[in-house]
Design a protein around this motif. Structure first.
Motif, PDB file in Angstrom:
ATOM      1  N   PHE A   1       7.195 -11.235   1.833  1.00 59.53           N
ATOM      2  CA  PHE A   1       8.283 -11.910   1.141  1.00 59.53           C
ATOM      3  C   PHE A   1       9.551 -11.552   1.905  1.00 59.53           C
TER       4      PHE A   1
ATOM      5  N   LEU B   1       4.816 -17.691  -7.212  1.00 57.27           N
ATOM      6  CA  LEU B   1       5.838 -16.696  -6.906  1.00 57.27           C
ATOM      7  C   LEU B   1       7.124 -17.106  -7.606  1.00 57.27           C
ATOM      8  N   ASP B   2       7.593 -16.256  -8.487  1.00 54.22           N
ATOM      9  CA  ASP B   2       8.900 -16.413  -9.114  1.00 54.22           C
ATOM     10  C   ASP B   2       9.814 -15.329  -8.585  1.00 54.22           C
ATOM     11  N   TYR B   3      11.034 -15.704  -8.196  1.00 59.24           N
ATOM     12  CA  TYR B   3      11.950 -14.713  -7.668  1.00 59.24           C
ATOM     13  C   TYR B   3      13.356 -14.993  -8.170  1.00 59.24           C
ATOM     14  N   GLU B   4      14.071 -13.911  -8.468  1.00 60.18           N
ATOM     15  CA  GLU B   4      15.443 -14.001  -8.927  1.00 60.18           C
ATOM     16  C   GLU B   4      16.256 -12.933  -8.229  1.00 60.18           C
TER      17      GLU B   4
ATOM     18  N   LEU C   1      16.766  -7.870  -6.298  1.00 61.33           N
ATOM     19  CA  LEU C   1      15.720  -8.884  -6.212  1.00 61.33           C
ATOM     20  C   LEU C   1      14.572  -8.523  -7.148  1.00 61.33           C
ATOM     21  N   HIS C   2      14.150  -9.497  -7.931  1.00 60.32           N
ATOM     22  CA  HIS C   2      13.010  -9.345  -8.843  1.00 60.32           C
ATOM     23  C   HIS C   2      11.996 -10.435  -8.487  1.00 60.32           C
ATOM     24  N   LEU C   3      10.772 -10.032  -8.193  1.00 63.65           N
ATOM     25  CA  LEU C   3       9.726 -10.932  -7.722  1.00 63.65           C
ATOM     26  C   LEU C   3       8.485 -10.773  -8.580  1.00 63.65           C
TER      27      LEU C   3
ATOM     28  N   HIS D   1      17.458 -18.276  -9.304  1.00 65.81           N
ATOM     29  CA  HIS D   1      16.017 -18.181  -9.499  1.00 65.81           C
ATOM     30  C   HIS D   1      15.325 -19.202  -8.607  1.00 65.81           C
TER      31      HIS D   1
ATOM     32  N   ARG E   1      10.279  -5.184  -7.417  1.00 70.65           N
ATOM     33  CA  ARG E   1      11.736  -5.162  -7.380  1.00 70.65           C
ATOM     34  C   ARG E   1      12.210  -4.422  -6.134  1.00 70.65           C
TER      35      ARG E   1
ATOM     36  N   THR F   1       8.464 -16.987   1.576  1.00 76.45           N
ATOM     37  CA  THR F   1       7.188 -16.277   1.658  1.00 76.45           C
ATOM     38  C   THR F   1       6.484 -16.711   2.928  1.00 76.45           C
TER      39      THR F   1
ATOM     40  N   GLU G   1       4.711  -7.429 -10.913  1.00 76.67           N
ATOM     41  CA  GLU G   1       6.155  -7.547 -10.720  1.00 76.67           C
ATOM     42  C   GLU G   1       6.605  -6.555  -9.664  1.00 76.67           C
TER      43      GLU G   1
END
Length: 372
Positions: free
Chosen positions: A83, A169-172, A155-157, A361, A139, A186, A137
Motif C-alpha cells: 500500500f 481496501l478502504d482507506y482514510e 492513515l487508516h486502512l 476516504h 494504521r 495499492t 485494520e
C-alpha cells in the motif's frame, strides 16, 4: 478450504513473518471467506503476499506475486503488494511548492520522488489488528517532515475479503496539523494463471478510459491529458497484451498491431471514465483465457496506473519469490487506482492538498470471477 483444491502447505506460514522491525511487531494476517478465498497480508508495508481464488474448474491458486517470509519481503521488490504513500507515482524533481513554501523530498528515482521516497509506506510497519476472520485494520502516522513532506498525516486502512470473492481496501487519511499532499494506491502484481504461471502477456485487458496522462521521457506527468483513440494506449476494447507488447514476437509478425508497432511494455496512467455522481467506478477488467479467471478493478480514485514492466524477461529486484520462483517483469500486472499523478506540481490538475483537520476516504476493490 479443502486441502485437495489448494494444498495446505502452500498457504503462507505466519510464523515466518513474525519478528520486530524498527522496534515494531510484524505479523502475517490471513483473511478468509466461506467460499475458499484467502488473502494473506503483512503489516510490513501493508503488503498483499498471497491471494487464493478459483479458476473455471473450481481449482484454487495463488494469483499475486509475493514472498513467503519477512526476510523475502524486506529483501525483495519494494513495491510488490504494497500500500503506497504518502504520494503514489513520481513527483517531478522531488519537490513541490505549497502555500508559498518549497518542500524538497527524498529522490529515489533518478532526480524524482517515487512512491513516497526512500522510506515511504512500502518500508514502514503499520499498527495492525484483526477483528474477525475476513478483515484486518492497519494504521500508520506519517510524521511532519518524513521524506520531506510537510505535516502529520494519519492513515487508516482496512483490508477485507467478501463473500462475493472480492478483496476490498478502504482507506482514510486525516491531516493533523499542517497543510500536506497525499495520494495512495495499492501495488499488487497479478497473474490470473497463478503466481508461478510465467508471462502474463496472454492476459486480455480492458481499461475504462478515453484519455491518458502524457508523460515525459522519465515517466513524469507533464500536465497534458491525451485521447487514447488510435494509439497503443487504447484498451477500451478487450485486448490481449501480446498483440501489443513486444515480449517474444510471434513468427511472421502476426502480433503486430494495425500500424505495425510494438511496445516494450506499459507504465502509464489513465483518467478513468466516470460521471460526477459515481462512487465506485469500473477501472479495468482482466481475463486469463488459460485459467478462465476474471478480475475487475473498481475504485473511487480518479486515475489508474497500469504497469507491466518495460524490460521483457528482466528479473524483478530482490531475491526469489514464493516456493523459490524467480520473478520477471511482465510476469505480473499492476492496476493501481490513485489520484492525479504529479498533481502538487501541476496546477491544472485537481488539488492533492489536505488542510489541517481535513480527511479523505478512498475505496478500491478487486473482484474475482470466472468465464468460459
Amino acid at each position: 478450504m479443502n486441502d485437495d483444491t489448494f494444498p495446505g502447505d502452500r498457504l503462507l506460514d505466519p510464523a515466518r513473518f513474525e519478528r520486530e522491525v524498527d522496534g515494531q511487531p510484524v505479523r502475517l494476517f490471513t483473511l478468509r471467506n466461506s467460499r475458499g478465498m484467502v488473502a494473506a497480508i503483512t503489516n510490513y508495508g501493508a503488503k498483499i503476499e498471497q491471494l487464493v481464488v478459483p479458476d473455471r474448474q473450481g481449482r484454487f491458486d495463488d494469483v499475486v506475486l509475493g514472498y513467503d517470509s519477512l526476510e523475502g519481503v524486506i529483501g525483495g521488490s519494494p513495491s510488490m503488494g504494497a500500500f503506497v504513500g504518502r504520494y503514489a507515482g513520481r513527483l517531478a524533481n522531488a519537490r513541490f511548492t505549497l502555500a508559498g513554501s518549497d518542500h524538497v523530498l527524498s529522490a529515489n528515482n533518478g532526480k524524482h520522488c517515487l512512491h513516497g521516497g526512500l522510506r515511504g509506506s512500502r518500508f514502514r510497519v503499520f499498527e495492525a489488528e484483526q477483528h474477525d476472520e475476513s478483515s484486518v485494520e492497519m494504521r500508520y502516522v506519517f510524521a511532519d517532515g518524513e521524506e520531506g513532506f510537510p505535516g502529520t498525516l494519519a492513515l487508516h486502512l482496512t483490508y477485507r475479503v467478501t463473500e462475493a470473492n472480492e478483496l476490498l481496501l478502504d482507506y482514510e487519511a486525516l491531516a493533523l496539523d499542517k497543510p500536506t499532499v497525499a495520494s495512495f494506491t495499492t501495488h499488487a502484481f497479478f497473474n490470473l494463471n497463478g503466481e508461478a504461471g510465467g508471462s502474463a502477456l496472454g492476459h486480455e485487458v480492458m481499461i475504462c478510459a478515453d484519455r491518458h496522462f502524457a508523460m515525459n521521457a522519465e515517466l513524469v506527468a507533464t500536465g497534458e491529458i491525451l485521447p487514447v483513440e488510435q494509439t497503443l494506449f487504447d484498451f477500451r476494447r478487450p485486448t490481449v497484451l501480446n498483440t501489443r507488447v513486444r515480449g517474444v514476437p510471434p513468427e511472421s509478425g502476426a502480433g503486430l498491431n494495425a500500424t505495425g508497432e510494438w511496445v516494450d511494455g506499459y507504465d502509464c496512467c489513465y483518467l478513468v471514465n466516470r460521471s460526477p455522481s459515481d462512487g465506485l467506478a469500473l477501472c479495468a477488467r482482466v481475463r486469463a483465457p488459460e485459467s478462465g479467471r476474471v478480475m475487475e478493478v473498481w475504485s473511487t480514485e480518479p486515475a489508474m496506473q497500469f504497469y507491466t514492466g518495460l524490460l521483457p524477461q528482466e528479473p524483478l529486484p530482490g531475491g526469489h519469490g514464493k516456493r523459490g520462483w524467480a520473478y520477471f517483469q511482465q510476469q505480473g500486472l499492476c492496476f493501481e487506482p490513485q489520484g492525479y499523478p504529479n498533481a502538487p506540481n501541476r496546477p491544472e490538475f485537481p488539488s492533492a492538498v489536505y488542510q489541517p483537520g481535513q480527511s479523505r476516504h478512498g475505496r478500491t476493490l478487486y473482484r474475482f470471477s470466472t468465464a468460459p
